[in-house]
Design an enzyme around this catalytic site. Sequence first.
Site, PDB file in Angstrom:
ATOM      1  N   HIS A 191       0.819  -1.217   0.000  1.00 10.07           N
ATOM      2  CA  HIS A 191       0.000   0.000   0.000  1.00 10.07           C
ATOM      3  C   HIS A 191       0.848   1.261   0.000  1.00 10.07           C
ATOM      4  O   HIS A 191       0.384   2.325  -0.394  1.00 10.07           O
ATOM      5  CB  HIS A 191      -1.018  -0.045   1.135  1.00 10.07           C
ATOM      6  CG  HIS A 191      -2.119  -1.008   0.829  1.00 10.07           C
ATOM      7  ND1 HIS A 191      -2.128  -2.293   1.321  1.00 10.07           N
ATOM      8  CD2 HIS A 191      -3.184  -0.907  -0.003  1.00 10.07           C
ATOM      9  CE1 HIS A 191      -3.169  -2.929   0.823  1.00 10.07           C
ATOM     10  NE2 HIS A 191      -3.832  -2.120   0.025  1.00 10.07           N
ATOM     11  N   ARG A 298     -10.256   3.469  -2.326  1.00  8.38           N
ATOM     12  CA  ARG A 298      -9.811   2.774  -1.110  1.00  8.38           C
ATOM     13  C   ARG A 298     -10.122   3.668   0.089  1.00  8.38           C
ATOM     14  O   ARG A 298      -9.328   4.535   0.450  1.00  8.38           O
ATOM     15  CB  ARG A 298      -8.306   2.503  -1.173  1.00  8.38           C
ATOM     16  CG  ARG A 298      -7.876   1.465  -2.194  1.00  8.38           C
ATOM     17  CD  ARG A 298      -6.374   1.239  -2.099  1.00  8.38           C
ATOM     18  NE  ARG A 298      -5.929   0.046  -2.785  1.00  8.38           N
ATOM     19  CZ  ARG A 298      -5.464   0.024  -4.029  1.00  8.38           C
ATOM     20  NH1 ARG A 298      -5.393   1.137  -4.731  1.00  8.38           N
ATOM     21  NH2 ARG A 298      -5.063  -1.107  -4.572  1.00  8.38           N
ATOM     22  N   ARG A 334     -15.197   1.242  -2.096  1.00  8.79           N
ATOM     23  CA  ARG A 334     -14.953  -0.004  -1.385  1.00  8.79           C
ATOM     24  C   ARG A 334     -15.066   0.251   0.111  1.00  8.79           C
ATOM     25  O   ARG A 334     -14.491   1.211   0.627  1.00  8.79           O
ATOM     26  CB  ARG A 334     -13.545  -0.524  -1.719  1.00  8.79           C
ATOM     27  CG  ARG A 334     -13.241  -1.837  -1.039  1.00  8.79           C
ATOM     28  CD  ARG A 334     -11.921  -2.400  -1.482  1.00  8.79           C
ATOM     29  NE  ARG A 334     -10.800  -1.697  -0.875  1.00  8.79           N
ATOM     30  CZ  ARG A 334      -9.534  -2.007  -1.113  1.00  8.79           C
ATOM     31  NH1 ARG A 334      -9.234  -2.961  -1.970  1.00  8.79           N
ATOM     32  NH2 ARG A 334      -8.559  -1.355  -0.536  1.00  8.79           N
ATOM     33  N   ASN A 456      -3.659  -7.828  -6.619  1.00  9.10           N
ATOM     34  CA  ASN A 456      -2.587  -7.690  -5.621  1.00  9.10           C
ATOM     35  C   ASN A 456      -2.703  -8.775  -4.563  1.00  9.10           C
ATOM     36  O   ASN A 456      -1.725  -9.423  -4.200  1.00  9.10           O
ATOM     37  CB  ASN A 456      -2.662  -6.324  -4.931  1.00  9.10           C
ATOM     38  CG  ASN A 456      -2.623  -5.193  -5.917  1.00  9.10           C
ATOM     39  OD1 ASN A 456      -2.164  -5.380  -7.037  1.00  9.10           O
ATOM     40  ND2 ASN A 456      -3.107  -4.028  -5.528  1.00  9.10           N
ATOM     41  N   ASP A 457      -3.911  -8.949  -4.056  1.00 11.90           N
ATOM     42  CA  ASP A 457      -4.114  -9.987  -3.054  1.00 11.90           C
ATOM     43  C   ASP A 457      -4.294 -11.350  -3.689  1.00 11.90           C
ATOM     44  O   ASP A 457      -3.819 -12.348  -3.158  1.00 11.90           O
ATOM     45  CB  ASP A 457      -5.336  -9.648  -2.185  1.00 11.90           C
ATOM     46  CG  ASP A 457      -4.978  -8.643  -1.110  1.00 11.90           C
ATOM     47  OD1 ASP A 457      -3.942  -8.825  -0.465  1.00 11.90           O
ATOM     48  OD2 ASP A 457      -5.722  -7.655  -0.939  1.00 11.90           O
ATOM     49  N   ARG A 467       2.837 -10.120  -0.378  1.00 15.18           N
ATOM     50  CA  ARG A 467       3.024  -9.060  -1.369  1.00 15.18           C
ATOM     51  C   ARG A 467       3.995  -7.977  -0.925  1.00 15.18           C
ATOM     52  O   ARG A 467       4.454  -7.175  -1.737  1.00 15.18           O
ATOM     53  CB  ARG A 467       1.658  -8.444  -1.757  1.00 15.18           C
ATOM     54  CG  ARG A 467       0.969  -7.727  -0.627  1.00 15.18           C
ATOM     55  CD  ARG A 467      -0.486  -7.432  -0.953  1.00 15.18           C
ATOM     56  NE  ARG A 467      -0.721  -6.088  -1.422  1.00 15.18           N
ATOM     57  CZ  ARG A 467      -1.930  -5.542  -1.547  1.00 15.18           C
ATOM     58  NH1 ARG A 467      -3.013  -6.251  -1.268  1.00 15.18           N
ATOM     59  NH2 ARG A 467      -2.073  -4.318  -1.971  1.00 15.18           N
ATOM     60  N   CYS A 504      -8.837  -4.312 -10.746  1.00 16.98           N
ATOM     61  CA  CYS A 504      -8.396  -3.083 -10.076  1.00 16.98           C
ATOM     62  C   CYS A 504      -7.072  -3.258  -9.345  1.00 16.98           C
ATOM     63  O   CYS A 504      -6.600  -2.339  -8.694  1.00 16.98           O
ATOM     64  CB  CYS A 504      -9.469  -2.569  -9.121  1.00 16.98           C
ATOM     65  SG  CYS A 504      -9.786  -3.674  -7.757  1.00 16.98           S
TER      66      CYS A 504
HETATM   67  C1  PEP Z   1      -6.026  -5.855  -4.647  1.00 17.95           C
HETATM   68  O1  PEP Z   1      -5.875  -6.640  -3.707  1.00 17.95           O
HETATM   69  O2  PEP Z   1      -5.660  -6.084  -5.813  1.00 17.95           O
HETATM   70  C2  PEP Z   1      -6.650  -4.545  -4.407  1.00 17.95           C
HETATM   71  C3  PEP Z   1      -6.957  -3.750  -5.407  1.00 17.95           C
HETATM   72  O3  PEP Z   1      -6.850  -4.168  -3.115  1.00 17.95           O
HETATM   73  P1  PEP Z   1      -5.673  -3.647  -2.169  1.00 17.95           P
HETATM   74  O4  PEP Z   1      -4.450  -3.439  -3.002  1.00 17.95           O
HETATM   75  O5  PEP Z   1      -6.143  -2.394  -1.529  1.00 17.95           O
HETATM   76  O6  PEP Z   1      -5.512  -4.764  -1.185  1.00 17.95           O
HETATM   77 MG    MG Z   2      -6.828  -6.281  -1.832  1.00 18.82          MG
END
Ligand code: PEP
Ligand code: MG
Length: 578
Positions: A191, A298, A334, A456-457, A467, A504
């Site tokens: 983040h 976010r 979100r 990302n997750d 990550r 996203c």
């Molecule tokens: C993700 O996990 O790809 C996402 C967009 O949410 P965040 O990066 O805020 O966990």
């Molecule tokens: Mg995420």
Amino acid sequence: MATVFNGLPVAKGIVIGKVHKYYKEEIEVDTYNIEKDDIERELWKLSKARELATIFLNSIKEKAARKLGPEEIKIFQAHLLMLNDPMLNGEIERNVREERINIEAAVQRSIKNIKERLSSIDNNYFQERIKDIQDVGNHLLNALTGNVRSLHSLSQEVIVLAEDLTPSEITLLDNNYLKGFIFSEGGETSHTSILAKSLMVPTIINAKGILEAVQHGETVILDAVKGIIHVRPEQQLIEKYGFRIEEYENYQQKLHTIKHKQAVTRDGYSIKLSANIAAAKNLEDVLAINGDGIGLFRTEFLYFNQEHQPAERDLFNVFKEIAIKMAPRPVVIRTLDIGGDKDLPYLEIPEEMNPFLGWRGIRLTLERIDLLKTQLRAILRASHYGHLKIMFPMVTSIEELRQAQRIVEEVKSALRQAGIPFDPAIKIGIMIEVPSTAIAADLFAREVDFFSIGTNDLIQYALAVDRNNSKIAHLYSPYHPAVLRLIKDVVKAGCKEKIPVSICGEAGADPLLLPLFIAMRVDELSMNVASILETKESVRNLAYQDCRQYLDHVLKLSTGQEVLNYLTKIRKEDKPLL
Ligand code: PEP
Ligand code: MG
């Protein structure tokens, strides 16, 4: 002699500037014995340092108030109170008088003692105060040693160099003086990197060894296009880079010429390109490049640097502003995704062995219904002013989804009864970011209005690779065949139920993956604002029919490396339009 370091560019751009080196660790000071006659002089130095630290804290408190609002300045008020706390000052004085040590060492020793006492108390409140007392100690030591390297005290344009920063530390920075970031650690989808992108300042992470090699105030060239940092560059190199910067700026200007054109392939396939944002202030950037909407807001960043959760009124005002400014374009809000690497001290999240597998996202808000209902009320009320959608993060089961939907219905009926207007047809979607939800996407698709794939997750959970951990960053790959299959199947499940599917996560802005997402028929890519026009250019340069062939080929490959090699080759064959 210039020295060159390599790292991973996460927010593009090239800048030349002086380094502002930021240490999180305790400041090192020498310890030496003093004579009895020196005691009063040392204590006088302490009172002067307190005065200086007070002036400094008041100035950053004012800055924070202008930037963030009255709630967020409470942390500085608390630090000001601590600075004059009799317990702290008594302890320092005792160390000087009884131990006969210099004032700098006495401050450091006292802070250490108080921290040790606090950490032995099993209570979240006292655990949180440990960080505060260290901060206050650092302010005193900064004043005593003439070292004012706090992040909040930027007074000229600098490139911030640090091991890493927390998301909340980044939100407190004064953007006016921020030219770039260099981190020696960090993950591409952490983040911190995501926030750096949203600030649109050139950023390189994972620049190993640079912290030790660069002094505060030294000049560097930060080339966050190639991922290179030149330390102490010679004049000739600075001049050469002057031209490169000009070239890069010209390219950015050219990109702006396509901002009113559609993101459509040469053979007529169109895809929406939306923005990920973390604050209302990012909107101007989105409007300036004519983004198709907000694919991910976010909201957790509205909750940082405060003593308690924001009031419904404050959230409503932010959501309303965004709804109005973006209308008629859609905005996906979100709900709070806290936990993992995003901590909120006032929520008192218990220490966890595996925070990313712990009390995070919807798991937390379904237990803290007060937080969720406050957010939902604010979103629903704001939905009256534009085109808002609700999205839940970290959903892993249909039960969680249904429970969250029930709460939305409860909030809607309370608003109805109170005669408060809202959009009754507001769409509700989920993030697809855990393998269980991706695998069972067909079941979820029947119960929601849209999907947004959080790569990302999804990558970290599918591949079991943290990550944020730079040690295993080489294993974190969006090109892994398992990840691509998951994404493809989710998009297919969405298409079958005729619900839109967006991506996203950071992979959504990866030019190498773009042809695959087009071939899969992803409806929308939502990304950091700075990548939108470049992605649009790439879309306009591709043909859907070619993308289908690329995807067919990729699905036959067995390793992430093979996929990466193939996509790199394809990309090289592209003829850039601009
Ligand atoms: C993700 O996990 O790809 C996402 C967009 O949410 P965040 O990066 O805020 O966990
Ligand atoms: Mg995420």
